[in-house]
Design an enzyme around this catalytic site. Structure first.
Site, mmCIF file in Angstrom:
data_model
loop_
_atom_site.group_PDB
_atom_site.id
_atom_site.type_symbol
_atom_site.label_atom_id
_atom_site.label_comp_id
_atom_site.label_asym_id
_atom_site.label_seq_id
_atom_site.Cartn_x
_atom_site.Cartn_y
_atom_site.Cartn_z
ATOM 1 N N ARG A 164 42.885 53.060 25.830
ATOM 2 C CA ARG A 164 42.216 54.367 25.721
ATOM 3 C C ARG A 164 40.724 54.221 25.407
ATOM 4 N NH1 ARG A 164 46.583 55.683 27.442
ATOM 5 N NH2 ARG A 164 47.730 57.580 26.932
ATOM 6 N N SER A 237 47.922 63.726 24.534
ATOM 7 C CA SER A 237 47.958 63.087 23.208
ATOM 8 C C SER A 237 46.670 63.394 22.460
ATOM 9 C CB SER A 237 48.072 61.577 23.346
ATOM 10 O OG SER A 237 49.223 61.239 24.048
ATOM 11 N N GLU A 332 41.971 61.013 19.759
ATOM 12 C CA GLU A 332 41.665 60.546 21.109
ATOM 13 C C GLU A 332 40.783 61.547 21.865
ATOM 14 O OE1 GLU A 332 43.458 60.677 25.106
ATOM 15 O OE2 GLU A 332 45.004 59.548 24.048
#
Ligand code: EPU
Length: 336
Positions: A164, A237, A332
């Site tokens: 990520r 997410s 995130e």
């Protein structure tokens, strides 16, 4: 190009948060995009590049220019016996592109089906799902370097990808992605090891799967587990799965025998969904801000939640996970 004033961004972010921006410009070609961005930089104007608005949370009005990238185009640039190289403009819809490649029989993107967003934002956070990451099939990225005012090509290695993460995320104000070139396989090898995919293929009674059936399996799993942003505002997410030192695992397992972990090179990745669920947040709702009942890693806006309410909820979850497990969750989503 038209520049609109005082526009609501509600339909431009998948959280469906209702904030305004001062100026809004939608750009359809690379030829107009480059000079426009350069002129904004020359005039020292604040701007934000918007793809699908699927990985950001607005907590207040945006007092600058939103540049919505709607550049389109998919072109084959090379082909060998085994692979095909495809250059895609940043504004193409990610899942439509995946569907197109799967239909053509070009392998490598099928596990990344149904992820919201645009092609140009996929490399920024190195999107990943079901045992695949965009870095596995990315050949190069073409981007504007705003600091040096040059057009740069980044090889896969130069993108500095990790879980990520990428150079584009770490230096988010420096680069604007214009197009992405993928290297896809003409002789696809399936990546169906991920538990959920295997189970789904079995339940679909598919004995000899191909990339079409893997895409179908992934779409079915995602539709079941993850909320559709068109119906319930969300950004996928909200947190990353924490990556911790391998040495920490034995003591964590001793204290919390059920802890879910996956090997990750020299490290170990912990399932943030499990940590959040153990703190009692799964399915929580306060007003219109909530934690999804099927996947607690996903925060949701049931209608009129503000970005600040969602961020406050995220911070309460972070604090609980820190207190109970001594583990820091990292957000995130891009907070603005
Ligand atoms: N789990 C729970 N409770 C739950 C759900 C999951 O304890 O309610 C535990 C289970 O043990 C499960 C584990 O968490 O085995 C992992 O769950 P899952 O397979 O659903 O994946 P994830 O690690 O929570 C990641 C990605 C998702 C991606 C899935 C599938 C991140 C931050 N998220 O989630 O990506 O779809 O794997 O590969 O890495 C996104 O980035 O927006 C996204 C949805």
């Amino acid at each position: 190009m038209q520049i609109l004033k005082n526009i609501s961004l509600k339909s431009y972010n998948t959280f469906g948060v209702d904030v305004n921006c001062r100026f809004f410009a939608e750009v359809f070609t690379e030829e107009e995009l480059l000079p426009f961005l350069q002129s904004l930089d020359r005039e020292k104007k604040t701007f934000l590049i918007l793809g699908g608005g699927s990985n950001l949370l607005f907590t207040k009005d945006f007092e600058g220019t939103i540049v919505k990238i709607s550049t389109k185009g998919i072109e084959i640039i090379a082909e060998t016996e085994d692979d095909i190289y495809i250059r895609v403009q940043a504004g193409e819809n990610w899942d439509e592109f995946v569907a197109y490649c799967v239909e053509k029989g070009w392998g490598g993107l099928e596990n990344l089906s149904l992820i919201p967003g645009k092609v140009g934002t996929a490399p920024v956070q190195n999107i990943g799902a079901y045992g695949a990451e965009v870095k596995d099939v990315l050949f190069e990225v073409s981007a504007l370097d705003r600091i040096n005012q040059i057009h740069r090509i980044f090889s896969n290695f130069e993108c500095e990808f990790s879980y990520r993460d990428s150079i584009f995320k770490r230096r988010e104000n420096q680069f604007v992605i214009l197009s992405v070139t993928f290297k896809l396989s003409l002789k696809p090898v399936l990546n169906a090891k991920y538990g959920d995919i295997m189970e789904e293929l079995t339940s679909l009674q598919i004995d000899s799967p191909d990339i079409r059936s893997v895409r179908e399996a992934v779409c079915r799993i995602r539709s079941r587990k993850l909320p559709d942003p068109v119906k319930i505002g969300n950004s996928g997410s909200f947190f990353k799965n924490p990556v911790v030192d391998l040495d920490l695992l034995p003591s964590l397992k001793e204290k919390f025998p059920g802890i879910v972990s996956f090997p990750y090179g020299k490290y170990v990745k912990l399932a943030a969904a499990w940590l959040i669920e153990q703190c009692g947040w799964k399915g929580y709702r306060a007003g219109d801000a909530g934690v999804h009942p099927n996947q607690p890693l996903v925060l949701v806006n049931y209608g009129c939640a503000t970005g600040q309410e969602i961020l406050d909820l995220a911070n309460s979850i972070k604090a609980d996970v820190q207190k109970k497990f001594g583990i820091t969750l990292e957000i995130e989503v891009n907070i603005l």
